[in-house]
Design an enzyme around this catalytic site. Structure first.
Site, short mmCIF file in Angstrom:
data_model
loop_
_atom_site.label_atom_id
_atom_site.label_comp_id
_atom_site.label_asym_id
_atom_site.label_seq_id
_atom_site.Cartn_x
_atom_site.Cartn_y
_atom_site.Cartn_z
N GLY A 1 34.61 34.38 37.48
CA GLY A 1 34.30 33.30 38.42
C GLY A 1 35.16 33.35 39.67
N SER B 1 28.94 34.89 37.07
CA SER B 1 29.49 33.69 36.45
C SER B 1 28.83 32.40 36.96
CB SER B 1 30.99 33.63 36.74
OG SER B 1 31.49 32.34 36.48
N TYR C 1 27.76 28.60 31.76
CA TYR C 1 28.61 27.60 31.13
C TYR C 1 27.75 26.38 30.88
CZ TYR C 1 33.18 29.84 31.53
OH TYR C 1 34.25 30.67 31.38
N THR D 1 28.63 31.59 27.37
CA THR D 1 30.03 31.74 26.95
C THR D 1 30.40 30.58 26.04
OG1 THR D 1 30.58 32.93 28.96
CG2 THR D 1 32.41 31.93 27.77
N LYS E 1 28.83 35.01 24.37
CA LYS E 1 30.06 35.70 24.77
C LYS E 1 31.28 34.95 24.23
CE LYS E 1 32.71 37.12 28.85
NZ LYS E 1 33.71 36.09 29.07
N HIS F 1 38.10 36.47 26.06
CA HIS F 1 38.19 35.96 27.43
C HIS F 1 39.40 36.56 28.15
CE1 HIS F 1 36.05 32.63 29.64
NE2 HIS F 1 37.03 32.85 30.49
C1 LIG Z 1 39.81 35.39 37.06
C2 LIG Z 1 38.91 35.42 35.87
C3 LIG Z 1 37.83 34.55 35.83
C4 LIG Z 1 36.95 34.58 34.74
N1 LIG Z 1 35.85 33.76 34.76
C5 LIG Z 1 34.97 33.83 33.75
C6 LIG Z 1 33.79 33.07 33.79
O1 LIG Z 1 33.51 32.37 34.75
N2 LIG Z 1 32.94 33.13 32.73
C7 LIG Z 1 33.21 33.92 31.64
O2 LIG Z 1 32.43 33.94 30.69
N3 LIG Z 1 34.32 34.67 31.58
C8 LIG Z 1 35.20 34.66 32.62
N4 LIG Z 1 36.30 35.44 32.58
C9 LIG Z 1 36.51 36.34 31.42
C10 LIG Z 1 35.84 37.70 31.64
O3 LIG Z 1 34.44 37.61 31.57
C11 LIG Z 1 36.26 38.70 30.55
O4 LIG Z 1 36.00 38.17 29.28
C12 LIG Z 1 37.71 39.11 30.63
O5 LIG Z 1 38.19 39.17 31.95
C13 LIG Z 1 37.84 40.46 29.98
O6 LIG Z 1 39.12 40.85 29.90
P1 LIG Z 1 39.82 41.86 30.94
O7 LIG Z 1 40.13 41.07 32.17
O8 LIG Z 1 41.05 42.23 30.17
O9 LIG Z 1 38.89 43.02 31.20
C14 LIG Z 1 37.18 35.46 33.66
C15 LIG Z 1 38.27 36.32 33.72
C16 LIG Z 1 39.13 36.32 34.80
C17 LIG Z 1 40.27 37.31 34.83
O1 LIG Z 2 39.20 31.29 34.52
C1 LIG Z 2 38.45 31.56 33.61
O2 LIG Z 2 38.75 32.45 32.79
C2 LIG Z 2 37.22 30.86 33.41
O3 LIG Z 2 36.43 31.38 32.69
C3 LIG Z 2 36.87 29.55 33.99
C4 LIG Z 2 36.20 28.63 33.21
C5 LIG Z 2 35.86 27.40 33.72
C6 LIG Z 2 36.17 27.08 35.01
C7 LIG Z 2 36.83 27.99 35.79
C8 LIG Z 2 37.16 29.24 35.28
#
Ligand SMILES: Cc1cc2nc3c(=O)[nH]c(=O)nc-3n(C[C@H](O)[C@H](O)[C@H](O)COP(=O)(O)O)c2cc1C
Ligand SMILES: O=C(O)C(=O)c1ccccc1
Length: 383
Positions: free
Chosen positions: A97, A124, A148, A174, A253, A277
């Site tokens: 995101g 996302s 979400y 997720t 997820k 995550h």
């Molecule tokens: C900055 C950031 C924001 C993320 N936002 C979301 C999100 O909006 N929705 C979601 O399902 N996972 C989110 N994730 C998790 C990623 O989809 C993923 O599961 C995770 O980054 C995988 O691990 P890695 O960073 O070690 O590759 C986010 C991860 C990061 C680092």
């Molecule tokens: O930061 C995150 O990992 C993420 O998945 C998230 C979830 C909800 C709101 C903002 C970010």
């Protein structure tokens, strides 16, 4: 089929061009120097004492390969098939995101890179740009939408319907973020991208969401997002209802327990993403690679199993695929590429990961992704 005979997969990185970080540690260091502490800490950190962040890496380090030789690896096939569509690589972009934190072009730049590389892009819910704008800028990319759930369920259904209308080909629900994990680095830095409005892309132009707001001020949008994005009531009945209302394949997820994988199948789910995550939710959770084998066993090939969390190099991808994942998703590495050099940076990071994967498949003695399941792995703790 990809030829491995040119011998230039590594050497094309050794040339007169400006050098680009070759591995995750170098990438993270370069981004740390470039970005402010708040957004960098938000992206890098894990929840709590970051045990799970470490577990993710440690899980990959436990495995070693015993390679086979003398079997002509001049040509390898890295393609996979998911939901009836063939993809040239077993890689995906994990949903991340609020990409405007990393670069002004945010998700638009990442989706263009995905289109260029033919790697599926999972957008996302809390992205900085709307899903319609992403679809328009990357029309030929394979796009999935990460949903979400919303406190107001009608917002969730509305977003899922918009994604379907815009040409997204699957919904990724997720399940591990019904509330935000305990992220101490963000408290230290007093940084919340949600409060700063980075997550409004898909909410701003959602008719159900905007109709629920008292007015169209910035504060109302942010409050509305905060009220809806955390959704601790989420349950299997919601999953069944989403499945009834959507024509797209639905993936869950954040699955880590084999019993939840079985329940997903019983509830008609089409695929799962084994993930913690990226260590950002419950700290003290099992490394996602450590969770994979039992889930693969429980799923028995009935639906695709994708893995993320800690896949930072081609060799990590190889180990996950060898342990039975059908594909792997990449999170932080591409975000760092985005922060360093926009679309080009994303392409460089993903291309290097893919090139290392190709070299590794060939050097391990395999010629296809399915063939990786036959290679010999040993695990340090003897299991
Ligand atoms: C900055 C950031 C924001 C993320 N936002 C979301 C999100 O909006 N929705 C979601 O399902 N996972 C989110 N994730 C998790 C990623 O989809 C993923 O599961 C995770 O980054 C995988 O691990 P890695 O960073 O070690 O590759 C986010 C991860 C990061 C680092
Ligand atoms: O930061 C995150 O990992 C993420 O998945 C998230 C979830 C909800 C709101 C903002 C970010």
């Amino acid at each position: 089929m990809t030829k491995t005979t040119h011998g230039d997969l590594l050497l094309k990185n050794i040339n007169a061009q400006a050098p680009f970080p070759i591995c995750f540690a170098d990438l993270e260091k370069a981004v740390a120097e470039k970005m402010e502490a708040g957004p960098f800490g938000y992206i890098r950190s894990g929840a709590g004492g970051e045990q799970t962040l470490r577990n993710n890496r440690a899980a990959f380090e436990k495995y070693s390969i015993i390679p086979r030789f003398l079997q002509d690896v001049s040509s390898i096939d890295t393609s996979i098939e998911l939901f009836g569509k063939v993809h040239p690589t077993p890689l995906l972009f994990a949903p991340v995101g609020m990409n405007k934190m990393a670069h002004d072009e945010g998700e638009l730049a990442v989706a263009r890179a995905a289109d260029q590389l033919k790697i599926p892009y999972i957008q996302s819910t809390v992205s900085s740009y709307a899903l319609e704008d992403v679809a328009q800028t990357a029309p030929t990319a394979t796009k999935w939408f990460q949903l979400y759930w919303s406190t107001n369920e009608e917002i969730a259904y509305s977003m899922a319907a918009r994604a379907e209308a815009a040409g997204f080909e699957a919904i990724v629900l997720t399940v591990d973020t019904v509330m935000l994990g305990w992220r101490e680095e963000d408290v230290r830095n007093q940084f919340s991208p949600l409060k700063l409005g980075y997550a409004r892309g898909n909410y701003m132009n959602d008719p159900v969401f905007t109709a629920s707001l008292p007015d169209d001020s910035f504060e109302s949008y942010v409050q509305g997002v905060l009220q809806n994005v955390f959704h601790p009531t989420l349950n299997w009945e919601n999953v069944r209802e989403l499945k009834r209302r959507s024509n797209l394949p639905i993936l869950l997820k954040g699955i880590l327990h084999p019993e939840d994988a079985k329940l997903a199948i019983e509830n008609g789910i089409d695929g799962i993403i084994v993930s913690n995550h990226g260590g950002r939710q419950l700290d003290g959770v099992i490394g996602s690679l450590d969770a994979l084998p039992d889930i693969v066993k429980a799923v028995k090939g009935r639906i695709p199993v994708i893995l993320d969390s800690g896949v930072y190099r081609g060799m990590d991808a190889l180990k996950a695929l060898a342990l039975g994942a059908d594909a792997v998703a990449i999170g932080r590495p591409f975000v760092y590429g985005l922060a360093l050099d926009g679309q080009q940076g994303v392409e460089k990071v993903m291309a290097n990961l893919y090139d290392e994967l190709k070299v590794s498949i060939a050097l391990a003695g395999a010629i296809s992704i399915k063939g990786l399941r036959d290679i010999t792995l040993v695990k340090k703790d003897g299991a």
